[in-house]
Design a protein around this motif. Structure first.
Motif, mmCIF file in Angstrom:
data_model
loop_
_atom_site.group_PDB
_atom_site.id
_atom_site.type_symbol
_atom_site.label_atom_id
_atom_site.label_comp_id
_atom_site.label_asym_id
_atom_site.label_seq_id
_atom_site.Cartn_x
_atom_site.Cartn_y
_atom_site.Cartn_z
ATOM 1 N N ALA A 130 0.830 -1.203 0.000
ATOM 2 C CA ALA A 130 0.000 0.000 0.000
ATOM 3 C C ALA A 130 0.866 1.255 0.000
ATOM 4 N N VAL A 131 1.909 1.263 0.808
ATOM 5 C CA VAL A 131 2.820 2.406 0.838
ATOM 6 C C VAL A 131 3.486 2.577 -0.526
ATOM 7 N N VAL A 148 3.252 5.917 -2.904
ATOM 8 C CA VAL A 148 4.462 6.606 -3.372
ATOM 9 C C VAL A 148 4.491 6.639 -4.893
ATOM 10 N N GLY A 149 4.134 5.544 -5.530
ATOM 11 C CA GLY A 149 4.103 5.495 -6.989
ATOM 12 C C GLY A 149 3.122 6.495 -7.578
ATOM 13 N N ARG A 150 1.949 6.638 -6.962
ATOM 14 C CA ARG A 150 0.958 7.595 -7.456
ATOM 15 C C ARG A 150 1.444 9.031 -7.251
ATOM 16 N N ASN A 180 -2.251 14.198 -5.216
ATOM 17 C CA ASN A 180 -1.787 15.467 -4.688
ATOM 18 C C ASN A 180 -1.685 15.352 -3.172
ATOM 19 N N VAL A 181 -0.482 15.466 -2.645
ATOM 20 C CA VAL A 181 -0.248 15.287 -1.208
ATOM 21 C C VAL A 181 -0.948 16.374 -0.408
#
Length: 65
Positions: free
Chosen positions: A36-37, A41-43, A50-51
């Motif tokens: 999941a992490v 990170v890939g996205r 958008n963080v």
């Protein structure tokens, strides 16, 4: 050849199932969490996530749309 979502799902399921069988439940949980992490990170790297908007969601701020 581009991987279809079905094939990707099958591979993810197989990896999780094998980790559970080979190493136990907690290894399965760790592998699922790590996957999941990695997906998040890939996205972010691809620009599909958008963080700042994600942080606003967790803070309870509403979007303008």
């Amino acid at each position: 050849m581009k991987a279809s979502t079905t094939r990707v799902g099958i591979v993810i399921g197989a990896v999780l199932a094998l980790s559970w069988v080979a190493f136990g439940f907690w290894a399965f949980v760790f592998v699922a969490f790590a996957m999941a992490v990695g997906a998040i990170v890939g996205r972010i790297i691809d620009g599909k996530l958008n963080v700042n908007e994600m942080v606003d969601v967790f803070r309870g701020k509403r979007s303008s749309s």
